[in-house]
Design a protein around this motif. Sequence first.
Motif, PDB file in Angstrom:
ATOM      1  N   GLY A 112      49.465  42.029  39.290  1.00  0.00           N
ATOM      2  CA  GLY A 112      48.219  41.326  40.404  1.00  0.00           C
ATOM      3  C   GLY A 112      48.842  39.632  40.974  1.00  0.00           C
ATOM      4  O   GLY A 112      48.300  39.831  41.810  1.00  0.00           O
ATOM      5  N   TYR A 113      49.259  39.060  40.123  1.00  0.00           N
ATOM      6  CA  TYR A 113      49.301  37.425  40.605  1.00  0.00           C
ATOM      7  C   TYR A 113      50.454  37.367  41.375  1.00  0.00           C
ATOM      8  O   TYR A 113      50.370  36.152  42.317  1.00  0.00           O
ATOM      9  N   THR A 114      51.474  38.317  41.699  1.00  0.00           N
ATOM     10  CA  THR A 114      52.440  38.436  42.754  1.00  0.00           C
ATOM     11  C   THR A 114      51.155  38.186  43.713  1.00  0.00           C
ATOM     12  O   THR A 114      52.123  37.740  44.963  1.00  0.00           O
ATOM     13  N   VAL A 115      50.654  39.259  43.731  1.00  0.00           N
ATOM     14  CA  VAL A 115      50.176  39.609  45.504  1.00  0.00           C
ATOM     15  C   VAL A 115      48.760  37.900  45.611  1.00  0.00           C
ATOM     16  O   VAL A 115      49.124  37.395  46.709  1.00  0.00           O
ATOM     17  N   THR A 155      38.076  52.391  48.258  1.00  0.00           N
ATOM     18  CA  THR A 155      38.248  53.789  47.421  1.00  0.00           C
ATOM     19  C   THR A 155      39.674  53.803  46.573  1.00  0.00           C
ATOM     20  O   THR A 155      40.896  52.850  48.010  1.00  0.00           O
ATOM     21  N   LEU A 156      40.372  54.260  46.202  1.00  0.00           N
ATOM     22  CA  LEU A 156      41.715  54.980  46.370  1.00  0.00           C
ATOM     23  C   LEU A 156      42.373  55.227  47.596  1.00  0.00           C
ATOM     24  O   LEU A 156      43.920  55.329  48.736  1.00  0.00           O
ATOM     25  N   GLN A 157      41.578  56.502  47.674  1.00  0.00           N
ATOM     26  CA  GLN A 157      41.738  57.365  49.584  1.00  0.00           C
ATOM     27  C   GLN A 157      42.023  56.151  51.164  1.00  0.00           C
ATOM     28  O   GLN A 157      42.534  56.367  52.061  1.00  0.00           O
ATOM     29  N   GLU A 158      40.647  55.681  50.833  1.00  0.00           N
ATOM     30  CA  GLU A 158      41.130  54.251  51.692  1.00  0.00           C
ATOM     31  C   GLU A 158      42.561  52.852  51.421  1.00  0.00           C
ATOM     32  O   GLU A 158      42.737  52.836  52.514  1.00  0.00           O
ATOM     33  N   ALA A 159      42.565  53.120  51.008  1.00  0.00           N
ATOM     34  CA  ALA A 159      43.774  52.217  50.434  1.00  0.00           C
ATOM     35  C   ALA A 159      45.308  52.623  51.290  1.00  0.00           C
ATOM     36  O   ALA A 159      46.190  52.446  51.775  1.00  0.00           O
ATOM     37  N   GLN A 388      48.241  45.967  46.507  1.00  0.00           N
ATOM     38  CA  GLN A 388      47.656  45.144  48.012  1.00  0.00           C
ATOM     39  C   GLN A 388      45.815  45.071  48.121  1.00  0.00           C
ATOM     40  O   GLN A 388      44.931  44.171  48.151  1.00  0.00           O
ATOM     41  N   PRO A 389      45.416  46.318  48.801  1.00  0.00           N
ATOM     42  CA  PRO A 389      44.700  46.581  49.075  1.00  0.00           C
ATOM     43  C   PRO A 389      43.583  46.983  48.160  1.00  0.00           C
ATOM     44  O   PRO A 389      42.076  47.010  48.282  1.00  0.00           O
ATOM     45  N   PHE A 390      43.656  46.913  46.516  1.00  0.00           N
ATOM     46  CA  PHE A 390      42.502  46.768  45.107  1.00  0.00           C
ATOM     47  C   PHE A 390      43.301  46.154  44.156  1.00  0.00           C
ATOM     48  O   PHE A 390      43.507  46.370  43.346  1.00  0.00           O
ATOM     49  N   THR A 391      43.238  44.942  44.804  1.00  0.00           N
ATOM     50  CA  THR A 391      44.294  44.447  43.323  1.00  0.00           C
ATOM     51  C   THR A 391      43.277  43.748  42.600  1.00  0.00           C
ATOM     52  O   THR A 391      43.306  43.597  41.525  1.00  0.00           O
ATOM     53  N   SER A 392      41.671  43.730  43.557  1.00  0.00           N
ATOM     54  CA  SER A 392      40.512  43.425  42.099  1.00  0.00           C
ATOM     55  C   SER A 392      40.523  44.140  41.118  1.00  0.00           C
ATOM     56  O   SER A 392      40.408  43.544  40.127  1.00  0.00           O
ATOM     57  N   GLN A 393      40.243  45.088  42.052  1.00  0.00           N
ATOM     58  CA  GLN A 393      40.191  46.012  40.810  1.00  0.00           C
ATOM     59  C   GLN A 393      41.531  46.359  39.606  1.00  0.00           C
ATOM     60  O   GLN A 393      40.798  46.309  38.502  1.00  0.00           O
ATOM     61  N   TRP A 394      42.604  46.629  40.252  1.00  0.00           N
ATOM     62  CA  TRP A 394      43.763  45.851  38.806  1.00  0.00           C
ATOM     63  C   TRP A 394      43.078  44.971  38.288  1.00  0.00           C
ATOM     64  O   TRP A 394      43.926  45.180  36.777  1.00  0.00           O
ATOM     65  N   MET A 395      43.360  43.558  38.704  1.00  0.00           N
ATOM     66  CA  MET A 395      43.438  42.539  38.200  1.00  0.00           C
ATOM     67  C   MET A 395      42.062  42.352  36.927  1.00  0.00           C
ATOM     68  O   MET A 395      42.162  42.325  36.206  1.00  0.00           O
TER      69      MET A 395
END
Length: 467
Positions: A112-115, A155-159, A388-395
């Motif tokens: 996540g920090y890499t992004v 959503t994951l589908q959108e990503a 990248q499209p869901f970095t905030s959720q990942w973090m």
Amino acid sequence: MHTHTKKQRDGFRNKHGFILACIGSAVGMGNIWRFPIMVSKYGGLTFLIPYAIFVVLIASSGVIGEFALGRYAGAGPVGAFGTCTKERWNQSKIGHAIGALPIIGALMLAIGYTVVLSWIFLYTWMGLSGSLFAMGQDMDVIGSTFGSIAPEADTLQEAISMMLDHGIFHTGNGIWLIFGLAVSLVIMALGIGGGIEKANKVMMPVLFFLFVILAAYIFTLPGAQAGYAYILTFEPKALLHIEVWVFAFGQAFFSLSVAGNGSVIYGSYLPKTEDIPASAKNIAIFDSLAACLAMLVILPAMGVGNVVPKTAGPGLMFVSLPNVFNGMAGGQIVGMVFFICVLFAGISSIINLYEAPVAFLQETFHFRRLPAVLTIGGIGGIVALIIQPFTSQWMDIVSIYICPMGALLAGIMFFWVLRKETALAAVAEGRSNGKKIGRWFHPFGKYIYCLFALIALIAGAIYGGIG
């Protein structure tokens, strides 16, 4: 495995290098894009008082425990946890299995920090080239610029659709992601003493110096007093609100990097002559100082720009602050220097996060340093491009659940599983004054600190993230 790692282990060359590396690992985005907003939101001194209390309590228990655990075992979380269970039950496999969780947590957080680091590298370049200042104060331009490099999928589908339409290198900030990761990996490939220690010896003093210069300059600008008003606010009644204490605790807990991985692995590189309690005290002081310097830059700057500080996180750093900097006298230089500081904070944090999984490959599978760094870096880079499209959720998942769990497991291993005499001896080794740590230390760590880690896990889930 244990004997092998002791023979082959790299290490810090002196205590100053170790302390600076640990400060670098602790000084992260939480100090810069979250701490100032927490201070403004909860009333300046009203927030700083409980925050300072928790910093002292956590530094004098959890930080010491993780450093001592790593040094005693001469290994990262997997080897260290295995050492604990072997001493207690003559069986190391359970500890090795449990130690995998902090390793996974470190790698996930590093990804996540890499992004995030890719965003920082781009904005640093924009600051140096002048293109950041050229955006002026057009919030549509500033917002869309950040939106283009940090697209968010609901959503994951959108990503997946984003990645299929644009490719992972063009879904956000792919080129700068690879560049930022490569810079970090080069530092790591040079080793602990030759790479990580040397880099932090340069980056951390420069970061503090530049933050002081920024704070001093912004102090001279009209409107800055509005920011100091936030900082100096004290509302005694607010101390009765549990939320203030919960968020002050979360800020202190995550700021000090107790997660069962980074502090354990850095501790494993310590010489036996290092005074761990003294180092923990210095790290707590300088980490808090960095957070306060960021506060003394950001809140007065927002006062200069007549902007009410509201939103923490990437929106503050990459949207609100560029707008504020671009509107102040000398704003082009201020923005450039600010993002250089942020860049150093990001690099120093990410190399600590990647170090635990790198060391795991070295300890467990006997990888040499360079192949281990390239393997973990390759995994991290590929996954970072994808998320990248869901970095905030990942973090959020990592910070709310996995990091507090790692801290709790490390606390249990050191204070509950490792015998008390062994734990105290590990802490006492290398103390410059020859004194043993106080009798309070072990029961406090065993009951209060481990309770802290459990609270961090529960409160994070309830409040949706507290660090």
